[in-house]
Design a protein around this motif. Structure first.
Motif, short mmCIF file in Angstrom:
data_model
loop_
_atom_site.label_atom_id
_atom_site.label_comp_id
_atom_site.label_asym_id
_atom_site.label_seq_id
_atom_site.Cartn_x
_atom_site.Cartn_y
_atom_site.Cartn_z
N THR A 284 0.89 -1.23 -0.02
CA THR A 284 -0.04 0.07 0.14
C THR A 284 0.65 1.10 0.08
N GLU A 285 0.17 2.50 0.00
CA GLU A 285 1.00 3.67 -0.17
C GLU A 285 1.64 3.78 1.36
N GLU B 282 4.88 1.55 1.29
CA GLU B 282 5.65 2.09 0.47
C GLU B 282 6.41 3.33 1.16
N GLU B 283 5.56 4.20 2.14
CA GLU B 283 6.05 5.07 2.92
C GLU B 283 6.87 4.44 3.97
#
Length: 91
Positions: free
Chosen positions: A71-72, A75-76
């Protein structure tokens, strides 16, 4: 990411490197790195943990096969971890 185990972090790294890998594919990839067997009892509960933390999304390819995508937020978390590591490890 600070509250994940090393194995769970490795799951994120592997999942982020593939396009919708199955649990079996993830396990096979980790098996190449780890010296001990990656069995279902270790793999799938840890996959569920990263899914429950919204770092990974779980979908269904067919009735028997799930896929996983980063998910975003995942990734973060990877980017933040890598920045933190770079303070201590020269590349």
């Amino acid at each position: 990411m600070h509250d994940l185990t090393g194995f769970q972090r490795d799951l994120l790294y592997v999942i982020s490197g593939f396009d919708q890998p199955s649990g079996q594919s993830i396990g096979e990839e980790l098996q190449e790195y780890y010296e001990t067997e990656i069995n279902h009892g270790r793999l799938y509960p840890n996959l569920d943990t990263v899914v429950n933390k919204d770092l990974v999304e779980k979908g269904q390819l067919d009735r028997r096969t799930n896929y996983y995508t980063i998910t975003e937020a995942g990734e973060e978390a990877i980017q933040e971890r890598r920045q933190w590591e770079e303070q201590y490890v020269e590349m």
